[in-house]
Enzyme design. Structure first.
Site, mmCIF file in Angstrom:
data_model
loop_
_atom_site.group_PDB
_atom_site.id
_atom_site.type_symbol
_atom_site.label_atom_id
_atom_site.label_comp_id
_atom_site.label_asym_id
_atom_site.label_seq_id
_atom_site.Cartn_x
_atom_site.Cartn_y
_atom_site.Cartn_z
ATOM 1 N N LYS A 22 -12.059 17.698 82.224
ATOM 2 C CA LYS A 22 -12.555 17.575 80.832
ATOM 3 C C LYS A 22 -11.809 16.456 80.120
ATOM 4 O O LYS A 22 -12.416 15.610 79.461
ATOM 5 C CB LYS A 22 -12.318 18.883 80.086
ATOM 6 C CG LYS A 22 -12.488 18.791 78.571
ATOM 7 C CD LYS A 22 -12.280 20.108 77.861
ATOM 8 C CE LYS A 22 -10.851 20.395 77.508
ATOM 9 N NZ LYS A 22 -10.341 19.709 76.316
ATOM 10 N N ASN A 23 -10.479 16.430 80.269
ATOM 11 C CA ASN A 23 -9.683 15.484 79.497
ATOM 12 C C ASN A 23 -9.691 14.070 80.069
ATOM 13 O O ASN A 23 -9.152 13.159 79.446
ATOM 14 C CB ASN A 23 -8.257 16.010 79.340
ATOM 15 C CG ASN A 23 -8.239 17.252 78.458
ATOM 16 O OD1 ASN A 23 -9.234 17.582 77.801
ATOM 17 N ND2 ASN A 23 -7.135 17.960 78.461
ATOM 18 N N CYS A 118 -6.663 22.084 64.876
ATOM 19 C CA CYS A 118 -7.213 23.285 65.496
ATOM 20 C C CYS A 118 -6.081 24.309 65.496
ATOM 21 O O CYS A 118 -5.014 24.075 64.954
ATOM 22 C CB CYS A 118 -7.702 22.992 66.907
ATOM 23 S SG CYS A 118 -6.394 22.471 67.953
ATOM 24 N N ARG A 123 -2.523 18.430 64.475
ATOM 25 C CA ARG A 123 -3.125 17.315 65.253
ATOM 26 C C ARG A 123 -3.307 16.049 64.413
ATOM 27 O O ARG A 123 -4.417 15.594 64.161
ATOM 28 C CB ARG A 123 -4.460 17.739 65.864
ATOM 29 C CG ARG A 123 -4.507 19.113 66.490
ATOM 30 C CD ARG A 123 -3.731 19.236 67.790
ATOM 31 N NE ARG A 123 -4.278 18.522 68.910
ATOM 32 C CZ ARG A 123 -5.184 19.013 69.761
ATOM 33 N NH1 ARG A 123 -5.663 20.205 69.545
ATOM 34 N NH2 ARG A 123 -5.617 18.304 70.767
ATOM 35 N N ASP A 307 -0.727 22.516 78.282
ATOM 36 C CA ASP A 307 -2.002 23.221 78.487
ATOM 37 C C ASP A 307 -1.875 24.369 79.468
ATOM 38 O O ASP A 307 -2.753 25.228 79.527
ATOM 39 C CB ASP A 307 -3.080 22.251 78.999
ATOM 40 C CG ASP A 307 -3.480 21.274 77.928
ATOM 41 O OD1 ASP A 307 -4.184 20.308 78.246
ATOM 42 O OD2 ASP A 307 -3.069 21.470 76.773
ATOM 43 N N ARG A 400 -15.633 25.767 76.344
ATOM 44 C CA ARG A 400 -15.466 24.336 76.042
ATOM 45 C C ARG A 400 -14.827 23.627 77.232
ATOM 46 O O ARG A 400 -15.054 22.431 77.447
ATOM 47 C CB ARG A 400 -14.554 24.162 74.818
ATOM 48 C CG ARG A 400 -15.153 24.524 73.491
ATOM 49 C CD ARG A 400 -14.185 24.190 72.387
ATOM 50 N NE ARG A 400 -13.671 22.845 72.582
ATOM 51 C CZ ARG A 400 -12.490 22.426 72.100
ATOM 52 N NH1 ARG A 400 -11.731 23.241 71.411
ATOM 53 N NH2 ARG A 400 -12.090 21.184 72.314
HETATM 54 C C1 EPZ Z 1 -4.720 15.788 74.660
HETATM 55 O O1 EPZ Z 1 -4.807 16.073 73.278
HETATM 56 C C2 EPZ Z 1 -5.543 16.859 75.347
HETATM 57 N N1 EPZ Z 1 -6.930 16.814 74.896
HETATM 58 C C3 EPZ Z 1 -4.947 18.245 75.036
HETATM 59 O O2 EPZ Z 1 -5.686 19.199 75.792
HETATM 60 C C4 EPZ Z 1 -3.490 18.263 75.504
HETATM 61 O O3 EPZ Z 1 -2.918 19.497 75.150
HETATM 62 C C5 EPZ Z 1 -2.710 17.121 74.837
HETATM 63 O O4 EPZ Z 1 -3.368 15.859 75.123
HETATM 64 C C6 EPZ Z 1 -1.272 17.027 75.312
HETATM 65 O O5 EPZ Z 1 -1.255 16.878 76.709
HETATM 66 C C7 EPZ Z 1 -7.747 15.869 75.412
HETATM 67 O O6 EPZ Z 1 -7.350 15.037 76.204
HETATM 68 C C8 EPZ Z 1 -9.188 15.927 74.954
HETATM 69 P P1 EPZ Z 1 -1.498 14.316 71.899
HETATM 70 P P2 EPZ Z 1 -4.241 14.983 72.202
HETATM 71 O O7 EPZ Z 1 -2.007 13.239 71.015
HETATM 72 O O8 EPZ Z 1 -4.509 13.610 72.663
HETATM 73 C C9 EPZ Z 1 1.292 14.727 68.143
HETATM 74 C C10 EPZ Z 1 -6.887 21.173 76.177
HETATM 75 O O9 EPZ Z 1 -6.566 22.368 76.159
HETATM 76 N N2 EPZ Z 1 0.560 13.561 67.615
HETATM 77 O O10 EPZ Z 1 -0.798 13.956 73.156
HETATM 78 O O11 EPZ Z 1 -4.737 15.370 70.855
HETATM 79 C C11 EPZ Z 1 0.412 15.969 68.101
HETATM 80 O O12 EPZ Z 1 0.486 16.568 66.830
HETATM 81 C C12 EPZ Z 1 -6.411 20.225 75.087
HETATM 82 O O13 EPZ Z 1 -7.606 20.638 77.077
HETATM 83 C C13 EPZ Z 1 1.029 12.944 66.450
HETATM 84 O O14 EPZ Z 1 2.036 13.366 65.865
HETATM 85 O O15 EPZ Z 1 -2.692 15.304 72.283
HETATM 86 C C14 EPZ Z 1 0.992 16.841 69.179
HETATM 87 O O16 EPZ Z 1 2.081 17.567 68.628
HETATM 88 C C15 EPZ Z 1 -5.574 20.951 74.038
HETATM 89 N N3 EPZ Z 1 0.347 11.876 65.949
HETATM 90 C C16 EPZ Z 1 1.535 15.833 70.197
HETATM 91 O O17 EPZ Z 1 1.558 14.558 69.544
HETATM 92 C C17 EPZ Z 1 -0.766 11.375 66.575
HETATM 93 O O18 EPZ Z 1 -1.337 10.373 66.084
HETATM 94 C C18 EPZ Z 1 0.663 15.711 71.438
HETATM 95 O O19 EPZ Z 1 -0.595 15.291 71.003
HETATM 96 C C19 EPZ Z 1 -1.229 12.016 67.743
HETATM 97 C C20 EPZ Z 1 -0.543 13.107 68.252
#
Ligand code: EPZ
Length: 421
Positions: A22-23, A118, A123, A307, A400
């Site tokens: 998915k990701n 969420c 996020r 995850d 999802r």
């Molecule tokens: C991706 O989300 C995945 N989703 C998530 O999977 C996964 O948990 C996550 O990466 C971490 O591995 C998809 O790929 C669609 P991040 P993403 O940006 O990109 C902070 C699932 O269950 N952050 O790496 O949104 C954020 O708040 C889902 O399949 C900022 O501070 O994750 C978080 O604490 C859930 N500022 C941390 O980074 C930003 O601009 C990790 O977020 C962006 C993120």
């Protein structure tokens, strides 16, 4: 509303096929916006999130042909007729924000609703915006919308304060059509980043270093269509590894990629689970040794994946000894603990740390609610070993991210049905 009804089951045995990631597929679908040629994507998982992304692309003028017999998508963005994504669709799925980078690079404009937070955290998108601004974008956020304009993306040095997966992907996609070289430092290293970079390079991009913390993108003037098969889903792989461990079963996970699940292999083996990389897949046996506690700390890849945290926690409630789980990536990703405690697990949560008294009580079936995608799957796995009947509601979260979840578990001997609540 549909629910999963799960009865205490025998140890799961047999083999299971992992669907496409998915990701990986969601950013790859967004990346098709970078060309007006046709792109074909194979091994696409049939998930609600994928269908939402298809509808977002269609609403912007794309022709998207879905073929679920072959698990393929044919996407033609030559008819792209807007730089505005439909808010009602974008709000359904945070990953919609992945269209920001490609849309900006392709059309010079992008107007997208702020992706909803969420349940697992608020996020933010500050790192996405920081990187896109460094490429030259002017970004305004007002009335819940992100409005971005750019003359022509220019290569830049972007340092990510946190190795955000989404920010790395958005910036990498935008940089493919920039003039000059972009370097992303402290980049995310997940396998899904590598799969996206491979797709982009097949489109004619010039990306080096994906999978490390430094990615270099040499901008090109145009990208062309291509065909690409998506990598297997490492979190679904981890989910079925846990299914074998928690039920003390013996499962062969075909088409798993061992290199993508090293932390899960290591931690499960610390607990006494046997994991063997066999010719036709990853064999996971929870039926050999007495299984014991361990400690988990989630980290960006290649650390233990956030995850997998809730799924591993379900398993830890069934082993001897007390375990601890520390969640360092998201600020609110323990909601499943309260639901597991309603099944008798008595998990104590203190900020980012959860303490799991393993095997103190036999889990008891209960009616529990999915709180998020992975938390919901964790409750289903706990239901397989809980005494009596467990009902898991709000399963739209689970559907999802897991294709044919109940069917795959049934084929391994699980007593699970999908019913209307
Ligand atoms: C991706 O989300 C995945 N989703 C998530 O999977 C996964 O948990 C996550 O990466 C971490 O591995 C998809 O790929 C669609 P991040 P993403 O940006 O990109 C902070 C699932 O269950 N952050 O790496 O949104 C954020 O708040 C889902 O399949 C900022 O501070 O994750 C978080 O604490 C859930 N500022 C941390 O980074 C930003 O601009 C990790 O977020 C962006 C993120």
């Amino acid at each position: 509303m549909p629910k999963f009804v799960i009865e205490q089951s025998e140890p799961l045995r047999g083999e299971v096929e992992i669907s496409g990631s998915k990701n990986a597929v969601l950013p790859i679908m967004a990346a098709t916006l970078l060309t007006d040629d046709v792109c074909e994507i194979n091994d696409v998982p049939h998930l609600t999130d994928v269908l939402v992304m298809c509808d977002i692309l269609r609403s912007m003028g794309a022709k998207v042909n879905e073929d679920w017999k072959t698990h393929s998508l044919i996407i033609d963005n030559s008819g792209l007729n807007t730089s505005e994504a439909p808010s009602e669709l974008v709000k359904k799925m945070r990953a919609s924000f992945f269209i920001m980078g490609p849309l900006l690079a392709r059309t010079g404009r992008a107007s997208i609703a702020l992706p909803g937070g969420c349940s697992i955290g608020n996020r933010p998108i500050d790192l996405h915006n920081k990187g896109l601004r460094q490429l030259g974008a002017v970004i305004r956020i007002e009335q819940g919308k992100v409005d971005a304009m750019i003359e022509q993306p220019k290569g830049a040095l972007v340092y990510l304060d946190f190795p955000s997966v989404g920010a790395t992907e958005n910036i990498m996609m935008a940089a493919t059509l920039a003039t000059g070289v972009t370097t992303i430092e402290n980049a995310a290293e997940e396998p899904e980043i590598v799969d996206l970079a491979n797709f982009l390079n097949k489109m004619g991009a010039k990306i080096k270093g994906a999978g490390t913390d430094t990615i270099k993108i040499e901008g090109v003037s145009k990208l062309h269509g291509t065909r690409h098969a998506v990598i297997p889903d490492r979190i679904e792989t981890g989910t079925f590894m846990i299914a074998a461990a928690i039920t003390r079963g013996d499962i062969l996970i075909k088409n798993a990629v061992p290199d993508h699940v090293r932390p899960m292999i290591a931690k499960l083996m610390e607990c006494g689970v046997i994991v063997n990389d066999e010719v036709d897949g990853l064999r996971v046996r929870g039926d050999i040794r007495n299984l014991v506690a361990t400690d988990i700390k989630t980290l960006p890849y290649p650390g233990f994946p956030t995850d997998m945290q809730s799924l591993f926690m379900s398993f830890l409630t069934t082993v001897e000894g007390t375990s601890t789980v520390i969640e360092t990536v998201f600020e609110n990703r323990f909601m499943h603990a309260a639901e597991l405690s309603r099944m008798g697990a008595n998990i104590e949560v203190n900020g980012r740390k959860a303490t799991i008294p393993g095997n103190v009580y036999q889990l008891k079936g209960a009616r529990v609610a999915s709180t998020d995608l992975r938390g919901g799957a964790a409750l289903v796995l706990a239901g397989l070993v809980a005494e009596g009947k467990t009902e898991v509601t709000e399963i739209y979260h689970i559907e999802r991210g897991y294709e044919d979840f109940a069917y795959k578990l049934q084929s391994l001997g699980a007593k699970i049905t999908r019913e209307d609540d």
